[in-house]
Scaffold this active site. Structure first.
Site, PDB file in Angstrom:
ATOM      1  CG  HIS A  84      -1.737  -1.173   1.437  1.00 30.71           C
ATOM      2  ND1 HIS A  84      -2.905  -1.387   0.762  1.00 30.71           N
ATOM      3  CD2 HIS A  84      -1.577  -2.253   2.250  1.00 30.71           C
ATOM      4  CE1 HIS A  84      -3.439  -2.534   1.152  1.00 30.71           C
ATOM      5  NE2 HIS A  84      -2.649  -3.072   2.055  1.00 30.71           N
TER       6      HIS A  84
HETATM    7  C1  BDR Z   1      -3.042   0.642   5.312  1.00 32.68           C
HETATM    8  O1  BDR Z   1      -3.250   0.134   6.620  1.00 32.68           O
HETATM    9  C2  BDR Z   1      -2.048  -0.338   7.167  1.00 32.68           C
HETATM   10  O2  BDR Z   1      -2.233  -1.605   7.660  1.00 32.68           O
HETATM   11  C3  BDR Z   1      -1.006  -0.251   6.088  1.00 32.68           C
HETATM   12  O3  BDR Z   1       0.243   0.150   6.630  1.00 32.68           O
HETATM   13  C4  BDR Z   1      -1.551   0.774   5.133  1.00 32.68           C
HETATM   14  O4  BDR Z   1      -1.162   2.079   5.504  1.00 32.68           O
HETATM   15  C5  BDR Z   1      -3.715  -0.277   4.310  1.00 32.68           C
HETATM   16  O5  BDR Z   1      -5.075  -0.343   4.542  1.00 32.68           O
END
Ligand code: BDR
Ligand code: CA
Length: 313
Positions: A243
């Site tokens: 992400h």
């Molecule tokens: C986001 O949530 C976190 O778990 C990850 O680091 C990312 O920023 C994804 O939904």
């Protein structure tokens, strides 16, 4: 080369946050003014520890870390150890960081930096819940007009949510903060799950990171090996979504991404859909555009950029 772009990275590391921080550290086009931490994937003490561990893996203790909010504005903290492991950074062997945390609170650092630097020159890169940014805006509303751009990982629309069917984790943890940020008038670029679910850590894509063999690259590969387990099982995909580095990749190579300007509103009250990012992709409401929402990405181009930059560390 033109002047490096000044950024503040607001983060809750997290293995994918670590990948984002490494991508930024390996990129001379970016000048990291500071890293601010927030409670999210794991509690604040741990995210603040993890940010410093990442900098030490990269021998970049010149970058300062400021601890911020330890809980969302109006709700109890929800964390994601089920995804990231107990430390938030499970995978490599982790050491106790030697570099200190700065004494100043992250919110004060953000306010003071935005007031000190010429207006329109500082970009905020947010990789976690938006608590620090919303708190800074509440305390110093004048800073909204001074931010060059806020590029966030958060939300989802056609792709739905990942922590509930409707909500993505970063927005879900602090929806009141997200609502304040989307109302602030700051130019926002949003990297939702619709983008990040396309940048999967396929074996072929991680291979070039594996070949690097440096300390930071090894640590990152070990983090990604751990991180993808949960998502491979959840989505049945070959690899997990990476992400947060999409935020940094956008600053370096915006042409890897495509999207459009939209109105985005945040659901803060419905128990069923709290934290949902209601994106008017089809422009049916006539509500004012407040974000550039990305939808597509050149995933191979993204991984090539990541490997090239981590290779420079
Ligand atoms: C986001 O949530 C976190 O778990 C990850 O680091 C990312 O920023 C994804 O939904
Ligand atoms: Ca994150």
């Amino acid at each position: 080369m033109s002047e490096p772009r000044k950024i503040i990275i607001d983060t809750d590391p997290g293995q994918d946050d670590a990948a984002a921080i490494m991508l930024a550290l390996g990129s001379p086009e970016l000048d990291i003014l500071g890293i601010t931490t927030v409670a999210g994937n794991v509690p604040l003490a741990r995210t603040s520890c993890n940010a410093r561990i990442i900098l030490e893996f990269c021998s970049r203790t010149d970058v300062k870390v400021y601890a911020g909010a330890d809980r969302p504005i109006a709700r109890p903290l929800v964390t994601a150890e089920h995804v990231h492991g107990k430390t938030g950074l499970d995978g490599p062997e982790l050491h106790e960081p030697q570099m200190p945390l700065e004494a100043r609170h992250a919110v004060d650092f953000i306010i003071e930096t935005l007031r000190r630097e010429p207006a329109g020159t500082v970009t905020l890169c947010t990789l976690g819940p938006l608590t620090n940014i919303a708190t800074a805006l509440e305390k110093a509303p004048d800073i909204a007009g001074r931010v060059r751009e806020l590029v966030m990982m958060g939300g989802g629309f056609f792709e739905g949510g990942n922590i509930t069917p409707a909500a993505e984790f970063n927005i879900y943890v602090d929806p009141e903060a997200a609502a304040a940020v989307f109302k602030s008038g700051i130019p926002i670029v949003m990297m939702p799950l619709d983008v990040t679910h396309k940048v999967l850590t396929l074996k072929s894509r991680v291979a070039s990171l594996r070949e690097i063999g440096s300390r930071p690259a090894k640590a990152l590969v070990e983090m990604l090996d751990f991180f993808e387990r949960f998502d491979v099982e959840k989505y049945g995909s070959d690899g997990g979504p990476l992400h947060d580095p999409t935020v940094i990749a956008y600053l370096l190579k915006p042409e890897l991404f495509s999207g459009r300007d939209c109105n985005v509103e945040i659901e803060t009250t419905s128990p069923l859909t709290v934290g949902m990012t209601v994106v008017d992709w089809w422009q049916v409401t006539g509500r004012k555009h407040n974000a550039r929402v990305m939808k597509d990405v050149d995933a191979d181009g993204f991984f090539a950029l990541l490997a090239e930059r981590v290779g420079r560390l």
